[in-house]
Enzyme design. Structure first.
Site, PDB file in Angstrom:
ATOM      1  N   TYR A 141      -1.236  -0.198  11.087  1.00 16.86           N
ATOM      2  CA  TYR A 141      -1.447  -1.085   9.829  1.00 16.86           C
ATOM      3  C   TYR A 141      -0.391  -0.953   8.798  1.00 16.86           C
ATOM      4  O   TYR A 141       0.189  -1.566   8.303  1.00 16.86           O
ATOM      5  CB  TYR A 141      -2.705  -0.465   9.294  1.00 16.86           C
ATOM      6  CG  TYR A 141      -3.074  -0.791   7.960  1.00 16.86           C
ATOM      7  CD1 TYR A 141      -3.028  -2.201   7.319  1.00 16.86           C
ATOM      8  CD2 TYR A 141      -3.158   0.293   6.861  1.00 16.86           C
ATOM      9  CE1 TYR A 141      -3.095  -2.431   5.870  1.00 16.86           C
ATOM     10  CE2 TYR A 141      -3.064  -0.172   5.596  1.00 16.86           C
ATOM     11  CZ  TYR A 141      -3.213  -1.374   5.108  1.00 16.86           C
ATOM     12  OH  TYR A 141      -3.172  -1.851   3.595  1.00 16.86           O
ATOM     13  N   LYS A 182       2.489  -3.247   7.371  1.00 14.11           N
ATOM     14  CA  LYS A 182       2.752  -3.258   5.829  1.00 14.11           C
ATOM     15  C   LYS A 182       4.141  -3.103   5.395  1.00 14.11           C
ATOM     16  O   LYS A 182       4.791  -3.712   4.646  1.00 14.11           O
ATOM     17  CB  LYS A 182       1.765  -2.567   4.882  1.00 14.11           C
ATOM     18  CG  LYS A 182       0.229  -2.914   5.202  1.00 14.11           C
ATOM     19  CD  LYS A 182       0.156  -4.448   4.616  1.00 14.11           C
ATOM     20  CE  LYS A 182      -0.254  -4.536   3.045  1.00 14.11           C
ATOM     21  NZ  LYS A 182      -0.403  -5.906   2.636  1.00 14.11           N
ATOM     22  N   THR A 238       0.801  -1.316   0.321  1.00 17.19           N
ATOM     23  CA  THR A 238       0.024   0.168   0.026  1.00 17.19           C
ATOM     24  C   THR A 238       0.809   1.340   0.138  1.00 17.19           C
ATOM     25  O   THR A 238       1.968   1.317   0.519  1.00 17.19           O
ATOM     26  CB  THR A 238      -0.877  -0.033   1.320  1.00 17.19           C
ATOM     27  OG1 THR A 238      -1.465   1.371   1.619  1.00 17.19           O
ATOM     28  CG2 THR A 238       0.081  -0.257   2.540  1.00 17.19           C
ATOM     29  N   ASP A 239       0.298   2.459  -0.423  1.00 23.94           N
ATOM     30  CA  ASP A 239       0.962   3.724  -0.329  1.00 23.94           C
ATOM     31  C   ASP A 239       0.975   4.141   0.866  1.00 23.94           C
ATOM     32  O   ASP A 239       1.968   5.068   1.120  1.00 23.94           O
ATOM     33  CB  ASP A 239       0.272   4.615  -1.348  1.00 23.94           C
ATOM     34  CG  ASP A 239      -1.340   5.059  -0.941  1.00 23.94           C
ATOM     35  OD1 ASP A 239      -1.672   4.155   0.116  1.00 23.94           O
ATOM     36  OD2 ASP A 239      -1.755   5.769  -1.797  1.00 23.94           O
ATOM     37  N   GLU A 240       0.481   3.612   1.902  1.00 27.73           N
ATOM     38  CA  GLU A 240       0.344   4.130   3.385  1.00 27.73           C
ATOM     39  C   GLU A 240       1.736   3.823   3.931  1.00 27.73           C
ATOM     40  O   GLU A 240       2.004   4.373   5.031  1.00 27.73           O
ATOM     41  CB  GLU A 240      -0.729   3.524   4.209  1.00 27.73           C
ATOM     42  CG  GLU A 240      -1.925   3.845   3.423  1.00 27.73           C
ATOM     43  CD  GLU A 240      -3.261   3.579   4.318  1.00 27.73           C
ATOM     44  OE1 GLU A 240      -2.978   3.591   5.769  1.00 27.73           O
ATOM     45  OE2 GLU A 240      -4.224   3.271   3.954  1.00 27.73           O
TER      46      GLU A 240
HETATM   47  P1  NAD Z   1      -9.717  -7.154   2.892  1.00 27.30           P
HETATM   48  O1  NAD Z   1      -9.610  -6.576   4.172  1.00 27.30           O
HETATM   49  O2  NAD Z   1     -11.173  -6.753   2.207  1.00 27.30           O
HETATM   50  O3  NAD Z   1      -9.324  -8.695   2.360  1.00 27.30           O
HETATM   51  C1  NAD Z   1      -8.441  -9.286   3.258  1.00 27.30           C
HETATM   52  C2  NAD Z   1      -8.451 -10.893   3.101  1.00 27.30           C
HETATM   53  O4  NAD Z   1      -7.480 -11.566   3.641  1.00 27.30           O
HETATM   54  C3  NAD Z   1      -9.883 -11.255   3.725  1.00 27.30           C
HETATM   55  O5  NAD Z   1     -10.417 -12.085   2.567  1.00 27.30           O
HETATM   56  C4  NAD Z   1      -9.419 -12.044   4.845  1.00 27.30           C
HETATM   57  O6  NAD Z   1     -10.326 -13.185   5.268  1.00 27.30           O
HETATM   58  C5  NAD Z   1      -8.134 -12.517   4.598  1.00 27.30           C
HETATM   59  N1  NAD Z   1      -7.279 -12.690   5.628  1.00 27.30           N
HETATM   60  C6  NAD Z   1      -6.789 -11.853   6.691  1.00 27.30           C
HETATM   61  N2  NAD Z   1      -6.125 -12.528   7.611  1.00 27.30           N
HETATM   62  C7  NAD Z   1      -5.807 -13.749   6.921  1.00 27.30           C
HETATM   63  C8  NAD Z   1      -4.891 -14.702   7.390  1.00 27.30           C
HETATM   64  N3  NAD Z   1      -4.126 -14.816   8.504  1.00 27.30           N
HETATM   65  N4  NAD Z   1      -4.635 -15.798   6.623  1.00 27.30           N
HETATM   66  C9  NAD Z   1      -5.366 -15.810   5.547  1.00 27.30           C
HETATM   67  N5  NAD Z   1      -6.220 -14.879   4.921  1.00 27.30           N
HETATM   68  C10 NAD Z   1      -6.258 -13.809   5.854  1.00 27.30           C
HETATM   69  O7  NAD Z   1      -8.600  -6.374   2.170  1.00 27.30           O
HETATM   70  P2  NAD Z   1      -8.379  -5.657   0.702  1.00 27.30           P
HETATM   71  O8  NAD Z   1      -8.769  -4.183   0.962  1.00 27.30           O
HETATM   72  O9  NAD Z   1      -8.947  -6.723  -0.403  1.00 27.30           O
HETATM   73  O10 NAD Z   1      -6.864  -5.685   0.739  1.00 27.30           O
HETATM   74  C11 NAD Z   1      -6.330  -6.439  -0.213  1.00 27.30           C
HETATM   75  C12 NAD Z   1      -4.714  -6.069   0.216  1.00 27.30           C
HETATM   76  O11 NAD Z   1      -4.388  -4.926  -0.636  1.00 27.30           O
HETATM   77  C13 NAD Z   1      -4.049  -6.091   1.506  1.00 27.30           C
HETATM   78  O12 NAD Z   1      -2.773  -6.640   1.809  1.00 27.30           O
HETATM   79  C14 NAD Z   1      -4.064  -4.500   1.636  1.00 27.30           C
HETATM   80  O13 NAD Z   1      -3.021  -3.950   2.552  1.00 27.30           O
HETATM   81  C15 NAD Z   1      -3.771  -3.962   0.049  1.00 27.30           C
HETATM   82  N6  NAD Z   1      -4.178  -2.667  -0.223  1.00 27.30           N
HETATM   83  C16 NAD Z   1      -5.608  -2.437  -0.128  1.00 27.30           C
HETATM   84  C17 NAD Z   1      -6.032  -1.219  -0.522  1.00 27.30           C
HETATM   85  C18 NAD Z   1      -7.376  -0.627  -0.367  1.00 27.30           C
HETATM   86  O14 NAD Z   1      -7.713   0.433  -0.671  1.00 27.30           O
HETATM   87  N7  NAD Z   1      -8.343  -1.675   0.332  1.00 27.30           N
HETATM   88  C19 NAD Z   1      -5.016  -0.321  -1.231  1.00 27.30           C
HETATM   89  C20 NAD Z   1      -3.836  -0.835  -1.237  1.00 27.30           C
HETATM   90  C21 NAD Z   1      -3.137  -2.018  -0.707  1.00 27.30           C
END
Ligand code: NAD
Length: 322
Positions: free
Chosen positions: A149, A153, A125-127
């Site tokens: 968080y 990351k 993530t950009d964060e």
């Molecule tokens: P989300 O919270 O919707 O989904 C996370 C998924 O991971 C869920 O299905 C959860 O059940 C699973 N999970 C959590 N802990 C787990 C574990 N210990 N073992 C197996 N599965 C596990 O998240 P998202 O928004 O889909 O984000 C996905 C990725 O993208 C993350 O790594 C996040 O940091 C990154 N990201 C998200 C955004 C955003 O805006 N949502 C932006 C940049 C990066």
């Protein structure tokens, strides 16, 4: 190609899996996917096809090394999405963030190394860069995460880099701006505000709403991830952005318009602790090197996202998402 997708029942991971199985990234239509997901409050099996000949679903934890060692042989690549992803929850308690995001990533890396997986993409993530008053982060900026968080990351990014540098594991790291689109958990800003407004409830806006975020449609993020998976260089980090920067107040006003509500529905609430003021990515590298360009305009993407929540009350009223 056989791909293991961790966190594939979440918002972004499930979009990636659905798109891949639908043949939206080209390929020869023979890619098969194993989703490994713990199904925390954030994940839902219903985000994925109930059955598909090229999809296998495994309910499990990315911290479980024996499980991963058992599962990975026969897979060509890993796309690692699994994470605890909500900043606000990390302010209440950071334990699960360190466990899943840092230890879980190290476990996935270790298992990929031991089983000879050829390629891995670590989704970040950009964060991790912190906050920036002006200009935009390139991939060379220092990591200065502010929330637990973001710190977890950043730790996972550094762990991934170390497995490339030390062990030669073929991996790339991606850092993306805020995503929006269908199937996002209602705890996140856009679905939270849209579903509140659709139910005639006010929306809680942090502070004065001047915090700036860069918004990318989940479909553009996932296409970029697949480009990195198939053509990215080992040991490299790729920022993935859109250029669509908006204050939270401006975003809220657009959502009010799309939902037919007025500004009286805004409730200013106490600001988030340590709230980063502005995120802004330079994604020149992925555009120039891999030919990435986002395809969804913010206006169109946001309108379609609101329509999706309006048309799918079962997805956010059932309580299944927690
Ligand atoms: P989300 O919270 O919707 O989904 C996370 C998924 O991971 C869920 O299905 C959860 O059940 C699973 N999970 C959590 N802990 C787990 C574990 N210990 N073992 C197996 N599965 C596990 O998240 P998202 O928004 O889909 O984000 C996905 C990725 O993208 C993350 O790594 C996040 O940091 C990154 N990201 C998200 C955004 C955003 O805006 N949502 C932006 C940049 C990066």
């Amino acid at each position: 190609m056989r791909i293991l997708v961790t966190g594939g029942a979440g918002f972004i991971g499930s979009h990636y899996v659905r798109s891949l199985l639908a043949g939206e990234y080209g390929g020869d239509g023979t890619e098969s996917v194993t989703v490994l997901d713990k199904l925390t409050y954030a994940g839902s099996r219903a985000n994925l096809p109930a059955s598909h000949e090229r999809l296998a679903f495994v309910h499990g934890d990315v911290c479980d090394l024996p499980l991963l060692l058992d599962l990975l042989p026969g897979h060509d690549a890993v796309v690692h999405f699994a994470a605890e992803s909500h900043v606000d929850r990390s302010l209440d308690s950071a334990d699960a963030f360190v466990r899943t995001n840092v230890l879980g990533t190290q476990t996935v890396l270790e298992a990929a190394l031991r089983t000879g997986v050829e390629r891995l993409v670590h989704v970040s993530t950009d964060e991790v860069y912190g906050t920036i008053d002006e200009g935009s982060w390139t991939e060379d900026f220092p990591l200065l995460p502010n929330s637990p968080y973001a710190a977890s990351k950043a730790g996972s990014d550094l762990m991934a880099r170390s497995y490339w540098r030390t062990h030669g594991l073929d991996l790339s790291i991606t850092r993306c701006s805020n995503n929006y689109g269908p199937y996002q958990h209602p705890e996140k800003l856009i679905p939270r505000f849209v579903t509140n407004l659709l139910e005639g409830l006010p929306v809680p806006l942090y502070g004065d709403g001047r915090n700036v975020r860069e918004w990318l449609h989940v479909d553009d993020h996932c296409r970029a991830l697949h480009l990195v998976l198939t053509r990215g260089r080992a040991g490299e980090t790729y920022n993935i952005g859109s250029g669509d920067e908006l204050t939270n107040l401006a975003l809220t006003e657009r959502l009010l318009d799309l939902c037919g509500a007025d500004r009286s529905m805004i409730r200013h609430v106490e600001d988030r602790k340590g709230h980063d003021l502005r995120y802004s990515l330079s994604d020149a590298k992925i555009r120039e090197e891999l030919g990435y360009t986002p395809l969804t305009s913010f206006d169109d993407g946001l309108r379609r996202t609101v329509d999706w929540y309006r048309d799918h009350p079962d997805r956010w009223k059932s309580g299944e998402e927690g």
